[in-house]
Design a protein around this motif. Sequence first.
Motif, mmCIF file in Angstrom:
data_model
loop_
_atom_site.group_PDB
_atom_site.id
_atom_site.type_symbol
_atom_site.label_atom_id
_atom_site.label_comp_id
_atom_site.label_asym_id
_atom_site.label_seq_id
_atom_site.Cartn_x
_atom_site.Cartn_y
_atom_site.Cartn_z
ATOM 1 N N ARG A 141 7.473 5.226 8.573
ATOM 2 C CA ARG A 141 7.975 6.566 8.180
ATOM 3 C C ARG A 141 8.876 6.181 7.107
ATOM 4 N NH1 ARG A 141 9.431 7.037 14.026
ATOM 5 N NH2 ARG A 141 8.312 8.729 14.596
ATOM 6 N N LYS A 142 9.089 7.628 6.328
ATOM 7 C CA LYS A 142 9.219 7.719 4.956
ATOM 8 C C LYS A 142 9.849 9.195 4.151
ATOM 9 C CE LYS A 142 7.958 6.615 0.606
ATOM 10 N NZ LYS A 142 7.684 5.381 -0.455
ATOM 11 N N PRO A 143 10.187 9.344 3.371
ATOM 12 C CA PRO A 143 10.069 10.832 3.371
ATOM 13 C C PRO A 143 8.902 11.081 3.190
ATOM 14 C CG PRO A 143 12.486 9.336 2.307
ATOM 15 C CD PRO A 143 11.269 8.869 3.032
ATOM 16 N N LEU A 144 8.224 12.907 3.107
ATOM 17 C CA LEU A 144 7.647 12.913 2.145
ATOM 18 C C LEU A 144 7.268 13.805 1.275
ATOM 19 C CD1 LEU A 144 4.199 14.435 3.705
ATOM 20 C CD2 LEU A 144 5.508 16.222 4.851
ATOM 21 N N THR A 145 6.058 13.231 0.076
ATOM 22 C CA THR A 145 5.678 13.991 -0.917
ATOM 23 C C THR A 145 3.972 13.865 -0.812
ATOM 24 O OG1 THR A 145 5.197 11.467 -2.463
ATOM 25 C CG2 THR A 145 7.527 12.240 -2.188
ATOM 26 N N GLU A 166 -1.616 8.696 -1.041
ATOM 27 C CA GLU A 166 -1.801 6.767 -0.847
ATOM 28 C C GLU A 166 -1.456 6.517 0.655
ATOM 29 O OE1 GLU A 166 0.516 5.927 -4.682
ATOM 30 O OE2 GLU A 166 1.467 6.008 -3.500
ATOM 31 N N ARG A 167 -0.784 6.850 1.356
ATOM 32 C CA ARG A 167 -0.866 6.372 2.991
ATOM 33 C C ARG A 167 -1.709 6.535 3.730
ATOM 34 N NH1 ARG A 167 5.031 5.177 4.345
ATOM 35 N NH2 ARG A 167 4.892 6.360 6.124
ATOM 36 N N SER A 168 -2.571 8.026 3.221
ATOM 37 C CA SER A 168 -3.488 8.322 3.886
ATOM 38 C C SER A 168 -5.222 7.130 4.345
ATOM 39 C CB SER A 168 -3.762 10.010 4.114
ATOM 40 O OG SER A 168 -2.862 10.813 4.495
ATOM 41 N N VAL A 169 -5.235 6.993 2.651
ATOM 42 C CA VAL A 169 -6.287 6.205 2.219
ATOM 43 C C VAL A 169 -5.472 4.573 3.054
ATOM 44 C CG1 VAL A 169 -7.054 5.171 0.275
ATOM 45 C CG2 VAL A 169 -6.211 7.582 0.452
ATOM 46 N N LEU A 170 -4.632 4.757 2.849
ATOM 47 C CA LEU A 170 -4.128 3.141 3.383
ATOM 48 C C LEU A 170 -4.499 2.943 4.473
ATOM 49 C CD1 LEU A 170 -2.708 0.580 2.921
ATOM 50 C CD2 LEU A 170 -0.833 1.835 3.330
ATOM 51 N N ASP A 211 9.150 14.034 7.096
ATOM 52 C CA ASP A 211 8.585 12.645 7.301
ATOM 53 C C ASP A 211 7.421 12.319 7.089
ATOM 54 O OD1 ASP A 211 11.136 10.894 7.732
ATOM 55 O OD2 ASP A 211 11.100 11.082 9.892
ATOM 56 N N HIS A 212 6.506 11.677 6.846
ATOM 57 C CA HIS A 212 5.349 10.767 6.602
ATOM 58 C C HIS A 212 5.702 9.551 7.471
ATOM 59 C CE1 HIS A 212 1.543 9.436 5.199
ATOM 60 N NE2 HIS A 212 1.009 10.809 5.495
ATOM 61 N N THR A 213 4.057 10.161 8.287
ATOM 62 C CA THR A 213 4.024 8.844 8.843
ATOM 63 C C THR A 213 3.056 8.439 9.177
ATOM 64 O OG1 THR A 213 5.902 9.566 10.941
ATOM 65 C CG2 THR A 213 4.320 7.966 12.020
ATOM 66 N N ALA A 220 7.009 22.033 4.415
ATOM 67 C CA ALA A 220 6.183 22.490 5.164
ATOM 68 C C ALA A 220 4.643 22.934 5.226
ATOM 69 C CB ALA A 220 7.597 23.836 5.721
ATOM 70 N N SER A 221 4.662 22.847 3.581
ATOM 71 C CA SER A 221 3.400 22.933 2.714
ATOM 72 C C SER A 221 2.723 21.824 2.336
ATOM 73 C CB SER A 221 3.583 23.920 1.849
ATOM 74 O OG SER A 221 4.128 23.636 0.522
ATOM 75 N N ILE A 222 3.359 20.692 2.696
ATOM 76 C CA ILE A 222 2.582 20.049 1.949
ATOM 77 C C ILE A 222 1.941 19.083 3.174
ATOM 78 C CG2 ILE A 222 2.982 17.252 1.233
ATOM 79 C CD1 ILE A 222 5.622 17.700 0.252
ATOM 80 N N SER A 223 0.444 19.173 3.178
ATOM 81 C CA SER A 223 -0.731 18.321 4.000
ATOM 82 C C SER A 223 -0.172 17.140 4.055
ATOM 83 C CB SER A 223 -2.311 18.622 3.889
ATOM 84 O OG SER A 223 -2.681 17.478 4.468
ATOM 85 N N ALA A 224 -0.472 16.440 5.354
ATOM 86 C CA ALA A 224 -0.043 14.804 5.973
ATOM 87 C C ALA A 224 -0.840 13.951 4.891
ATOM 88 C CB ALA A 224 -0.609 14.947 7.012
ATOM 89 N N ASN A 225 -1.763 14.598 4.453
ATOM 90 C CA ASN A 225 -3.271 13.818 3.650
ATOM 91 C C ASN A 225 -3.041 14.289 1.728
ATOM 92 O OD1 ASN A 225 -4.711 12.478 5.922
ATOM 93 N ND2 ASN A 225 -5.248 15.313 5.796
#
Length: 426
Positions: free
Chosen positions: A31-35, A41-45, A84-86, A167-172
């Motif tokens: 987990r890290k803060p969501l941006t 990057e992390r979705s591709v990763l 969080d982005h996970t 709230a409006s940032i996609s996980a991707n």
Amino acid sequence: MFSTIEIAKGVSLHIRQSTQFKTVNFSIKWRKPLTVKDAAERSVLSNVMQHSNGKFPKSADFRSHLDDLYGTVMYLDASKRGKDHTVVLNVETVNDQYLAETKVLDDVIDLMQTVIFNPNFENDRFVSSIVEREKEMIIQRIQSIFDDKTRYAQHRLTQIMRPNHPASISANGTIEAVKEVTTESLTKAYHSMINNDKIDIYVLGDVDVDALQQKLVNALSFKNRETIPYPETEDESKAEKEYTNEKQDMKQGKLHIGYSTPVKFGEEDYPKMQIFNGVFGAYAHSKLFMNVRERESLAYYASSSYSSHYGLVYVVSGIEPANEKKAIEVIKEQLEATQNGEITDLEMNQTKAMLVNQLKEALDSARGQIDIFDQYKDLGEEFSVDLWKDRWSKVTKEDVQQMASQLKLEAIYFLSGKEGSGDANN
């Protein structure tokens, strides 16, 4: 439920010994803060790490090896919760005690170590052709939201209500952010995730806790890490405008309404808000379904959801464009009725029963147990169904009325066909 130890600073290992399942389940969450940039990057990763690694650079060989391990399931995914982005690595494998040979669990742990610490690198970075391929897969995933009009309408409403907010940032991330990912930036994101992210490692199964704990400590040699600060975000109402009507080539209209509430996950009034949401629109016995859909026949579907980490309540409905004004009216009437205390014993009792049943159903699966413990672990109390059942049972009609009265309308979004209705406020 789970016993927890810290195996390095910022790295927690949670193990639950249980005879409930014949499999052993692992879940490792970074987990890290969501941006937007990190999400892309992390979705591709997660895709790149899922399909190849240093030992099995070809996806087919990797999948074949998993089949050899008695059909072990191993996959990575990206998600978000709150700020969080996970990135999560989920693994489900057969328990050794049901096999003639007893090395499968050790082999699976070795493979997890390979996936995490031995990526498929050329010249100390990810392979360009693989990165480009997986970027395309993530772009297609993001684009798919435009084909699902309900998801698209909900995405647009959230963008309007909370622009530039978790709230409006996609996980991707966004298509633009994914396109900007390079082999160099992805390699940097990988090293940052391994070395800097907060990590939770979950294990659930009929295992020797002490022995497995030692194996995982040896195999998953994560270093100490510092807490990553969260960027400041504004939680107050920042809706761009109160009413938006967009038109696309479609027949059924999508009416989505957003409200804010001061009550968030884990707060004292959180159980009351859960009951309010159930009475208002979450279930088939709720006011929205029974009145907007059944009594007035205004909608193909009508329901509400409570996004507790953001303090938002959404109403979603599929309607004929000509019914827009009437649908908005009846939805408003249902909220006002709840605010006025027009709540039946049946609505209360059915909502409480549904919440308990949903919790029990989730706990019937290993993944559900892990996810629920992961969500509730930071509340500083031992999680149990009985505890939450007791909290819900104490919620009164007056409590639900109070929760309804705190809701603030922020935005109405209507997606309709190009021949659809005009502005409902005219």
